[in-house]
Design an enzyme around this catalytic site. Structure first.
Site, PDB file in Angstrom:
ATOM      1  N   LEU A   1       4.708 -93.538 119.987  1.00 19.23           N
ATOM      2  CA  LEU A   1       5.329 -92.497 118.993  1.00 19.23           C
ATOM      3  C   LEU A   1       4.171 -92.058 117.961  1.00 19.23           C
ATOM      4  O   LEU A   1       3.878 -92.903 117.186  1.00 19.23           O
ATOM      5  CB  LEU A   1       6.618 -92.894 118.361  1.00 19.23           C
ATOM      6  CG  LEU A   1       7.160 -91.782 117.519  1.00 19.23           C
ATOM      7  CD1 LEU A   1       8.888 -92.064 117.428  1.00 19.23           C
ATOM      8  CD2 LEU A   1       6.679 -91.505 116.112  1.00 19.23           C
TER       9      LEU A   1
ATOM     10  N   HIS B   1       4.068-105.290 110.921  1.00 25.20           N
ATOM     11  CA  HIS B   1       3.309-104.539 110.144  1.00 25.20           C
ATOM     12  C   HIS B   1       3.709-103.509 109.313  1.00 25.20           C
ATOM     13  O   HIS B   1       4.744-102.958 109.686  1.00 25.20           O
ATOM     14  CB  HIS B   1       2.087-103.711 111.251  1.00 25.20           C
ATOM     15  CG  HIS B   1       0.846-103.192 110.376  1.00 25.20           C
ATOM     16  ND1 HIS B   1       0.911-102.224 109.599  1.00 25.20           N
ATOM     17  CD2 HIS B   1      -0.332-103.789 110.446  1.00 25.20           C
ATOM     18  CE1 HIS B   1      -0.499-101.932 109.397  1.00 25.20           C
ATOM     19  NE2 HIS B   1      -1.020-103.017 109.742  1.00 25.20           N
TER      20      HIS B   1
END
Ligand SMILES: NC(=[NH2+])NCCC[C@H](N)C(=O)O
Length: 340
Positions: A129, A233
């Site tokens: 994405l 992250h």
């Protein structure tokens, strides 16, 4: 930002723009490497997948582009891999808990260990994405994400009963990957980025060859590495929230290189799919509801954002430009997902 975005299957002539997206997404985004043969292959595989020209549906590697219908500009892309672990192994670490107990020594405690697994064979994977900077905000990210589930709803026989997503693990501000430094670096004798690129561009035989052969006890790792096991992250926090909203859950399974989490959900329980419904489209002035409309055709999927009104649970009244973006006519069937 525009509300006239439409998702459509990627085509071979998207090559230049997809190379551009690969450039913009940067080196950390390994599913879109700046590598012409790989980008061309992505497009060829996607075209075959949409056309249904595959020996098995599980080989499908679908790539969708988000296009601004008014300007023709591409704002991003997202992808669905019908089945992982089929044409090449799909590796992860499973975190297992081992109960330690001794009556003679009078103690009982638990220890975690990491075990290399290849257990997600046949799961469908959502990923790749990417939303270009100029197009961020205004719901484009959700359109990119949710369109993948509306594609699955349009052709459930093409996809697995279970769906997973892998999220990027922690990289510290100096660019070091604590999990890699404590683990992979010893066994691969290369930089994280090199291993990451190899895994994105080869058949993963190097993982089988070089990975440690025995379970790793988590307590033997330095604290910096222990802390990031299963942690996402900072850039992936939004993506994780969106996946959790859809019903995805952490599987106690993490990436073998950076320790990032893997999340999974049964396909039929994914929120966008569960809350979607088939309707007949009609044209009119109405905006009591808003959400997404799909043409519900897996071989030529189109999804766009729309305002409209649901009548009797079976008719969706919306503006003519929505039908235009979907290439549909009044009276046609569509699948809608409405925001509650
Ligand atoms: N961050 C990474 N590149 N990890 C290695 C690849 C892991 C992935 N599950 C696969 O088997 O394809």
């Amino acid at each position: 930002m525009s509300s006239s975005y439409v998702m459509r299957p990627a085509r071979l002539d998207d090559f230049d723009i997809l190379m551009q997206l690969a450039e913009e997404s940067g080196p950390g985004f390994t599913s879109l490497p700046v590598h012409e043969p790989i980008i061309r292959e992505r497009l060829e595989k996607s075209e075959k997948a949409f056309a249904g020209k595959l020996p098995q549906p599980q080989y499908g590697k679908y790539l969708m582009m988000m296009v601004d219908h008014e300007t023709g500009e591409v704002g991003g892309c997202s992808a669905v891999k019908a089945g992982v672990g089929i044409d090449q192994p799909f590796f992860n670490y499973r975190v297992i808990t081992i109960a330690q107990a001794s009556q003679a020594a009078d103690r009982r405690f638990d220890m975690d260990a990491l075990v290399l697994t290849n257990e997600f064979v046949g799961y469908t994977e959502v990923g790749t994405l990417f939303l270009r900077k100029a197009h961020r905000g205004g719901g484009a990210g959700r359109l990119l994400a949710q369109s993948r589930y509306l594609l699955m709803a349009a052709g459930p026989e093409r996809f697995g009963d279970m769906v997973l997503a892998e999220l990027r693990g922690v990289v510290d501000p100096e660019g070091r990957t604590p999990f890699w430094d404590a683990m992979g670096a010893h066994f691969f004798r290369m930089e994280f980025t090199e291993a990451d690129i190899l895994s994105a561009t080869t058949d993963n035989q190097f993982i089988l060859d070089l990975m440690p052969k025995y379970p790793i006890y988590v307590d033997l790792l330095p604290p910096e590495a222990r802390e990031v096991i299963g942690r996402v992250h900072a850039d992936g926090v939004g993506a994780l929230k969106l996946l959790e909203w859809e019903g995805f859950r952490f599987e106690r399974t993490v990436d073998i290189f950076d320790g990032g989490p893997l999340v999974a959900a049964p396909r039929s329980l994914i929120r966008t799919i569960r809350e979607s419904r088939l309707v007949t489209l009609q044209v009119g002035e109405a905006n009591t509801a808003s959400g997404l409309v799909s043409n519900d055709k897996a071989s030529d999927i189109r999804v766009t954002m729309a305002d409209g009104e649901l009548r009797d649970g079976a008719v969706f009244v919306t503006s003519p430009d929505v039908l235009d973006r979907l290439k549909l006519s009044p009276g046609d069937t569509a699948r809608i997902w409405l925001r509650s």
